[in-house]
Design a protein around this motif. Structure first.
Motif, PDB file in Angstrom:
ATOM      1  N   GLY A 233      -8.387   7.148   7.726  1.00 29.23           N
ATOM      2  CA  GLY A 233      -6.998   7.274   7.286  1.00 29.23           C
ATOM      3  C   GLY A 233      -6.723   6.484   6.019  1.00 29.23           C
ATOM      4  N   LEU A 234      -7.690   6.480   5.093  1.00 24.40           N
ATOM      5  CA  LEU A 234      -7.557   5.672   3.869  1.00 24.40           C
ATOM      6  C   LEU A 234      -7.657   6.552   2.625  1.00 24.40           C
ATOM      7  CD1 LEU A 234      -9.926   2.678   4.734  1.00 24.40           C
ATOM      8  CD2 LEU A 234      -7.430   2.582   4.557  1.00 24.40           C
ATOM      9  N   ALA A 235      -7.087   6.062   1.539  1.00 24.84           N
ATOM     10  CA  ALA A 235      -7.270   6.720   0.242  1.00 24.84           C
ATOM     11  C   ALA A 235      -8.014   5.746  -0.659  1.00 24.84           C
ATOM     12  CB  ALA A 235      -5.921   7.058  -0.382  1.00 24.84           C
ATOM     13  N   LYS A 236      -9.013   6.285  -1.357  1.00 23.95           N
ATOM     14  CA  LYS A 236      -9.825   5.444  -2.246  1.00 23.95           C
ATOM     15  C   LYS A 236      -9.459   5.832  -3.678  1.00 23.95           C
ATOM     16  CE  LYS A 236     -14.751   4.460  -2.788  1.00 23.95           C
ATOM     17  NZ  LYS A 236     -14.725   4.580  -4.235  1.00 23.95           N
ATOM     18  N   LEU A 237      -8.754   4.940  -4.373  1.00 25.55           N
ATOM     19  CA  LEU A 237      -8.327   5.263  -5.734  1.00 25.55           C
ATOM     20  C   LEU A 237      -9.003   4.300  -6.697  1.00 25.55           C
ATOM     21  CD1 LEU A 237      -4.579   5.999  -4.935  1.00 25.55           C
ATOM     22  CD2 LEU A 237      -6.337   7.653  -5.522  1.00 25.55           C
ATOM     23  N   GLY A 238     -10.115   4.749  -7.262  1.00 25.67           N
ATOM     24  CA  GLY A 238     -10.930   3.891  -8.128  1.00 25.67           C
ATOM     25  C   GLY A 238     -10.133   3.261  -9.255  1.00 25.67           C
ATOM     26  N   GLY A 239      -9.175   4.013  -9.796  1.00 28.68           N
ATOM     27  CA  GLY A 239      -8.390   3.529 -10.925  1.00 28.68           C
ATOM     28  C   GLY A 239      -7.456   2.393 -10.570  1.00 28.68           C
ATOM     29  N   LEU A 240      -7.262   2.129  -9.276  1.00 25.09           N
ATOM     30  CA  LEU A 240      -6.364   1.037  -8.861  1.00 25.09           C
ATOM     31  C   LEU A 240      -7.137  -0.175  -8.346  1.00 25.09           C
ATOM     32  CD1 LEU A 240      -3.471   2.959  -7.035  1.00 25.09           C
ATOM     33  CD2 LEU A 240      -3.670   2.346  -9.428  1.00 25.09           C
ATOM     34  N   GLU A 241      -8.481  -0.011  -8.258  1.00 26.06           N
ATOM     35  CA  GLU A 241      -9.271  -1.101  -7.661  1.00 26.06           C
ATOM     36  C   GLU A 241      -9.049  -2.442  -8.350  1.00 26.06           C
ATOM     37  OE1 GLU A 241     -13.269   0.407  -7.339  1.00 26.06           O
ATOM     38  OE2 GLU A 241     -12.642   1.613  -5.591  1.00 26.06           O
ATOM     39  N   GLY A 242      -8.928  -2.409  -9.675  1.00 25.14           N
ATOM     40  CA  GLY A 242      -8.758  -3.656 -10.432  1.00 25.14           C
ATOM     41  C   GLY A 242      -7.430  -4.358 -10.194  1.00 25.14           C
ATOM     42  N   VAL A 243      -6.453  -3.655  -9.624  1.00 24.44           N
ATOM     43  CA  VAL A 243      -5.125  -4.277  -9.449  1.00 24.44           C
ATOM     44  C   VAL A 243      -4.703  -4.304  -7.970  1.00 24.44           C
ATOM     45  CG1 VAL A 243      -4.299  -3.727 -11.777  1.00 24.44           C
ATOM     46  CG2 VAL A 243      -3.951  -2.067  -9.959  1.00 24.44           C
ATOM     47  N   THR A 244      -5.680  -4.166  -7.073  1.00 27.01           N
ATOM     48  CA  THR A 244      -5.366  -4.115  -5.629  1.00 27.01           C
ATOM     49  C   THR A 244      -4.555  -5.328  -5.189  1.00 27.01           C
ATOM     50  OG1 THR A 244      -7.484  -3.036  -5.382  1.00 27.01           O
ATOM     51  CG2 THR A 244      -6.413  -3.686  -3.358  1.00 27.01           C
ATOM     52  N   LYS A 245      -4.969  -6.505  -5.618  1.00 29.29           N
ATOM     53  CA  LYS A 245      -4.287  -7.739  -5.185  1.00 29.29           C
ATOM     54  C   LYS A 245      -2.848  -7.774  -5.716  1.00 29.29           C
ATOM     55  CE  LYS A 245      -7.203 -10.017  -2.664  1.00 29.29           C
ATOM     56  NZ  LYS A 245      -7.183  -8.904  -1.729  1.00 29.29           N
ATOM     57  N   GLN A 246      -2.701  -7.377  -6.999  1.00 33.96           N
ATOM     58  CA  GLN A 246      -1.348  -7.352  -7.593  1.00 33.96           C
ATOM     59  C   GLN A 246      -0.456  -6.362  -6.844  1.00 33.96           C
ATOM     60  OE1 GLN A 246      -3.155  -7.127 -11.572  1.00 33.96           O
ATOM     61  NE2 GLN A 246      -1.049  -7.468 -12.279  1.00 33.96           N
TER      62      GLN A 246
ATOM     63  N   THR B 299      -0.106   2.874  10.017  1.00 40.17           N
ATOM     64  CA  THR B 299      -1.189   2.873  11.009  1.00 40.17           C
ATOM     65  C   THR B 299      -2.307   3.799  10.559  1.00 40.17           C
ATOM     66  OG1 THR B 299      -0.214   4.716  12.190  1.00 40.17           O
ATOM     67  CG2 THR B 299       0.423   2.497  12.926  1.00 40.17           C
ATOM     68  N   GLN B 300      -3.488   3.570  11.128  1.00 39.28           N
ATOM     69  CA  GLN B 300      -4.624   4.437  10.818  1.00 39.28           C
ATOM     70  C   GLN B 300      -4.298   5.874  11.241  1.00 39.28           C
ATOM     71  OE1 GLN B 300      -8.464   4.650  13.048  1.00 39.28           O
ATOM     72  NE2 GLN B 300      -9.220   3.541  11.260  1.00 39.28           N
ATOM     73  N   LYS B 301      -3.586   5.993  12.381  1.00 35.14           N
ATOM     74  CA  LYS B 301      -3.252   7.328  12.894  1.00 35.14           C
ATOM     75  C   LYS B 301      -2.405   8.097  11.869  1.00 35.14           C
ATOM     76  CE  LYS B 301      -1.143   9.299  17.036  1.00 35.14           C
ATOM     77  NZ  LYS B 301       0.295   9.394  16.979  1.00 35.14           N
ATOM     78  N   GLU B 302      -1.411   7.393  11.312  1.00 35.44           N
ATOM     79  CA  GLU B 302      -0.537   8.046  10.328  1.00 35.44           C
ATOM     80  C   GLU B 302      -1.327   8.418   9.062  1.00 35.44           C
ATOM     81  OE1 GLU B 302       2.882   5.657   9.337  1.00 35.44           O
ATOM     82  OE2 GLU B 302       3.808   7.265   8.169  1.00 35.44           O
ATOM     83  N   GLY B 303      -2.185   7.479   8.621  1.00 35.78           N
ATOM     84  CA  GLY B 303      -3.008   7.739   7.440  1.00 35.78           C
ATOM     85  C   GLY B 303      -3.910   8.952   7.663  1.00 35.78           C
ATOM     86  N   LYS B 304      -4.459   9.026   8.883  1.00 39.47           N
ATOM     87  CA  LYS B 304      -5.365  10.143   9.201  1.00 39.47           C
ATOM     88  C   LYS B 304      -4.611  11.466   9.198  1.00 39.47           C
ATOM     89  CE  LYS B 304      -8.667   9.398  12.589  1.00 39.47           C
ATOM     90  NZ  LYS B 304      -9.146   8.753  13.820  1.00 39.47           N
ATOM     91  N   GLU B 305      -3.402  11.438   9.719  1.00 37.73           N
ATOM     92  CA  GLU B 305      -2.634  12.685   9.787  1.00 37.73           C
ATOM     93  C   GLU B 305      -2.307  13.198   8.374  1.00 37.73           C
ATOM     94  OE1 GLU B 305       1.317  12.659  11.382  1.00 37.73           O
ATOM     95  OE2 GLU B 305       1.339  14.855  11.459  1.00 37.73           O
ATOM     96  N   ILE B 306      -1.873  12.269   7.511  1.00 30.53           N
ATOM     97  CA  ILE B 306      -1.543  12.689   6.135  1.00 30.53           C
ATOM     98  C   ILE B 306      -2.810  13.222   5.449  1.00 30.53           C
ATOM     99  CG2 ILE B 306      -0.589  11.982   3.898  1.00 30.53           C
ATOM    100  CD1 ILE B 306       0.947   9.748   5.412  1.00 30.53           C
ATOM    101  N   ALA B 307      -3.926  12.508   5.662  1.00 32.94           N
ATOM    102  CA  ALA B 307      -5.186  12.923   5.031  1.00 32.94           C
ATOM    103  C   ALA B 307      -5.583  14.326   5.507  1.00 32.94           C
ATOM    104  CB  ALA B 307      -6.286  11.918   5.348  1.00 32.94           C
TER     105      ALA B 307
END
Ligand code: M6R
Length: 614
Positions: free
Chosen positions: A282-295, A432-440
Motif C-alpha cells: 500500500g505504498l507509492a515510491k516517488l523517486g523524485g521526492l526521495e531527497g526531500v522525504t524528511k522535509q 493505513t496499509q489497507k487504505e493504501g492498498k485499496e487506492i493502489a
C-alpha cells in the motif's frame, strides 16, 4: 514518447540526410534532445530538436546506414549526455529507445559490478552494455560473435516498454528492431529498409510497411527483413500498403491530435503509475521526492499553484490529500497567488502543476513561495522544463508530449500523479496499509476502465451532434467532481467558442439556475458516490425548469436514465479516483462537438499551448 528512425541502404544515398529529414516528421513525439549514429562517421547528440542537431553535424558526416532519435525525457535531464543513441563501453553497440526499462537499476548495478562504465543517467544505456556483455559471453574471437543472438539474449532480460533499434559498428548494414509496448514499423524499400516509431518518416521512400507486434524482433539489411519472436520462433507477416499522408501517420490515423491524445489515456495512466506503486504494501515510491522525504514529513500545509486545466487537477488533488492524507491544502491560480501576500513559512509546501513546465504565472507563484522559505515541488510533464529545474523536487507525469492545445491526457496524468502523492504523504501521516492498498488496486484498474469509456466514442459523437446547435451549457458536479465540472466546461469553450460554465451543483441555486430554460442544457456529473443523492436533487431542480440534462453516470444506473435526457456511462471506481474516469466522456463530447462545427480542434483561435507571458 520518443521518436526513433533507422535506415540501411546501398544505393549510394546519404543516410544522414534521410535520417534527419525523417526525424523532422517525428518531432511531434518529442523534441527535448536529438541524436544520430552512423557506423562510418560516429555519433552527434544535442539538447533541442532536429534544427539543433543539423547545425552540429559536420560536413563529412556520411554513411549508408544509421539510427536516429528524438527524445522526450523520462530518466535523466534533457542534455547531450542523456540524448540517444547510447552506446556500450567500446562505442560499438548503439541503441535508440522509446519507452522505459523498468529493471534498469538492477541491470545497471549488475553490469557496473561486471566492469561496465556508464556515461549517462538514461535507463536506455543499460541495453547497449547488456548486449556488449552477451557478446563477450559468447567467447572466441570478436569476429566470430553473433550480434543477433546477443541482442536477443539481452532483450529477454529487459523488463518494461520499448520500441528500439540497435546497431553494431562491425556489421553496419544490419539493424535490429524490437517492440514491447511502444510502436515499431518497418519500411520495405527497393534495396533499402527502414525502422520507425510511425510510418511518417518512411512514407517519402516507400508505402510498403510491416507493423511489429509486442514481443517481436526484426532484423533489416538493405536487401532483406526478417521477423521473429523473443523465443526466436519465426514470424511471417505480409506487408501493408499505406495510403495515409505523413501528417495522418503522425496522428496515428486519427483526424486530430486531440482525439489521439484522448485515446492515449489508458497508456498515459499506466506510464504515470509505472514502477511507482508497491501494491502489496500500500505504498507509492516517488523517486523524485526521495531527497526531500524528511522535509515533507514536517510540512503542515500545501498550496497548489497552477493555471487552467492544471489548476482543476489541483482541485481534485486538494480533495484527495485532505481526505486521505489529512493535510490542509489550498489551490490557487498562479496569476492570483503571485500578487497577494499569502502567509507562507518553511512548513508550507508550494506545489506547481504544469504540463509544459513553462507557464509563467505558475512559475512566478512558485518563485514567490521559494522567496518565503517554502519547499517547492513540481508535478510536471516536460522533463528539464523551467519549473522542473527550479523546484526543490517533484513528480514527472510521463504523459509524453501533448500537441493539441486542449489538454486532455496531461490532465489524466496530473490527477494520477496527485493520487500517488496522496498515498506517499498519507502513509507518512497515518494512512493505513489497507487504505493504501485499496487506492493502489483501484489505480491499477483505471486503464482498463478508461478503455471501456473510449469504446463508447461512437455514441458520444452522436450525442455531441444532437446538441451541437446549442450555444450555452452548464456543467455541474460536487465534491471530487466539482473540479471536473470546470474542466468539462473549459474543454468545450476553448475549442468550440461557445459559452460553457462550470459550477458547484450546490451553488446553482445561488445564481446560475436563473439561466436554465429548454435551450440551456446542463451536463451533470452524477456518478454513484457520497454526493449522488444531492446531485439527483439538483438534476430535479433543472428538470423542473425544463432544462435538458446530460448525465455522466455509473454503469448500471438505470434510474438516472429515466430522469435525464441523455446519459454517458462510466465504470465504478473509488470516489477519489472518479474524476479520472468522469472527465473522459466530457473530453470526447467537447472534441466531437467542435469537430461537428468544423473548427480547428488542435489549434483553437486566440490560444497558445504554453503561456509564457503574463
Ligand atoms: O502547461 P500548463 O499545464 O502549465 O498549462 C496550463 C494551462 O494553460 C492549460 O492547462 C490550458 O488551460 C489548456 N489549454 C486547457 O486545455
Amino acid at each position: 514518447m520518443c521518436g526513433i528512425f533507422a535506415y540501411t541502404g546501398k544505393k549510394g544515398k546519404d543516410a544522414g540526410g534521410i535520417l534527419l529529414n525523417g526525424l523532422l516528421s517525428l518531432e511531434y513525439r518529442g523534441y527535448d534532445s536529438a541524436g544520430i549514429y552512423m557506423p562510418e562517421s560516429g555519433s552527434v547528440k544535442t539538447p533541442g530538436a532536429v534544427a539543433e542537431l543539423r547545425k552540429k553535424i559536420p560536413k563529412d558526416f556520411k554513411g549508408k546506414s544509421g539510427i536516429a532519435h528524438l527524445r522526450w525525457a523520462t530518466h535523466g535531464e534533457p542534455t547531450a549526455k542523456n540524448a540517444h543513441p547510447h552506446s556500450d563501453c567500446g562505442g560499438e553497440i548503439w541503441v535508440v529507445h522509446n519507452g522505459i526499462i523498468e529493471n534498469f537499476k538492477e541491470l545497471k548495478e549488475k553490469l557496473s559490478k561486471a566492469g561496465h562504465t556508464f556515461k549517462s543517467d538514461s535507463d536506455t544505456e543499460v541495453l547497449a552494455h547488456l548486449v556488449e556483455e552477451k557478446l563477450s559471453a559468447q567467447g572466441g574471437s570478436a569476429s566470430g560473435r553473433n550480434f543477433e543472438k546477443a541482442a536477443l539474449a539481452a532483450l529477454n532480460e529487459v523488463r518494461g516498454t520499448y520500441g528500439i533499434a540497435l546497431q553494431y559498428k562491425k556489421e553496419p548494414d544490419r539493424i535490429i528492431a524490437a517492440r514491447m509496448g511502444s510502436p515499431i514499423v518497418l519500411g520495405l524499400g527497393d534495396g533499402e529498409h527502414f525502422i520507425a516509431s510511425d510510418p511518417s518518416p518512411i512514407l517519402p521512400h516507400t508505402r510498403k510497411v510491416v507493423f511489429l507486434e509486442d514481443g517481436e524482433v526484426a532484423v533489416i539489411t538493405p536487401e532483406s527483413h526478417r521477423i521473429f519472436r523473443l523465443d526466436a520462433t519465426k514470424v511471417k507477416r505480409k506487408a501493408t500498403e499505406i495510403d495515409w499522408s505523413a501528417e495522418e501517420a503522425q496522428k496515428g490515423g486519427y483526424e486530430h491530435f486531440m482525439l489521439k491524445e484522448i485515446m492515449e489515456g489508458p497508456e498515459v495512466v499506466r506510464n504515470t503509475l509505472r514502477g511507482r506503486l508497491i501494491e502489496e504494501k500500500g505504498l507509492a515510491k516517488l523517486g523524485g521526492l526521495e531527497g526531500v522525504t524528511k522535509q515533507l514529513e514536517k510540512v503542515d500545509r500545501i498550496i497548489m499553484v497552477a493555471c487552467g486545466t492544471a489548476s482543476y487537477a489541483g482541485m481534485v488533488g486538494e480533495y484527495m490529500l485532505e481526505e486521505h492524507a489529512r493535510i490542509p491544502v489550498e489551490v490557487e491560480i498562479g496569476s492570483e497567488f503571485r500578487y497577494r501576500k499569502a502567509v507562507i513559512n518553511e512548513r508550507t509546501a508550494v506545489v506547481g502543476i504544469s504540463q509544459s513546465g513553462e507557464t509563467l504565472d505558475t512559475l512566478e507563484a512558485l518563485r514567490e513561495g521559494k522567496r518565503h522559505g517554502a519547499l517547492t515541488l513540481g508535478i510536471v510533464n516536460t522533463v528539464g522544463s523551467t519549473i522542473a529545474r527550479e523546484t526543490d523536487a517533484g513528480v514527472y507525469n510521463h504523459a509524453g508530449p501533448e500537441i493539441s492545445v486542449a489538454s486532455t491526457k496531461a490532465f489524466l496524468s496530473q490527477m494520477t500523479a496527485l493520487a500517488l502523492l496522496t498515498i506517499f504523504l498519507g502513509r507518512q501521516r497515518g494512512m493505513t496499509q489497507k487504505e493504501g492498498k485499496e487506492i493502489a488496486r483501484e489505480l491499477k484498474a483505471l486503464p482498463e476502465k478508461i478503455e471501456k469509456i473510449l469504446e463508447q466514442r461512437g455514441a458520444i459523437e452522436k450525442l455531441a451532434k444532437k446538441y451541437s446547435k446549442n450555444r450555452d451549457f452548464l456543467y455541474i458536479g460536487r465534491k471530487y467532481n466539482y473540479a471536473v465540472a470546470f474542466e468539462g466546461a473549459i474543454k468545450l469553450k476553448e475549442i468550440s467558442y461557445i459559452h460553457a460554465e462550470g459550477c458547484g451543483a450546490g451553488e446553482m441555486k445561488h445564481g446560475p439556475i436563473a439561466m436554465i430554460d429548454e435551450h440551456f442544457p446542463t451536463m451533470a456529473i452524477a456518478t454513484k458516490d457520497s454526493v449522488y443523492e444531492k446531485m439527483i436533487s439538483n438534476i430535479h431542480e433543472i428538470k423542473a425548469r425544463k432544462g435538458p440534462v446530460i448525465a455522466i453516470a455509473t454503469e448500471g444506473d438505470k434510474e438516472i436514465a429515466r430522469l435525464v435526457d441523455d446519459v454517458m456511462y462510466v465504470p465504478q471506481t473509488i470516489e477519489m479516483l472518479s474524476p479520472i474516469l468522469n472527465v473522459v466522456p466530457l473530453q470526447l463530447f467537447a472534441y466531437y462537438f467542435a469537430k461537428e462545427k468544423g473548427l480547428n480542434v488542435d489549434r483553437p483561435r486566440n490560444l497558445a499551448k504554453s503561456v509564457t507571458v503574463e
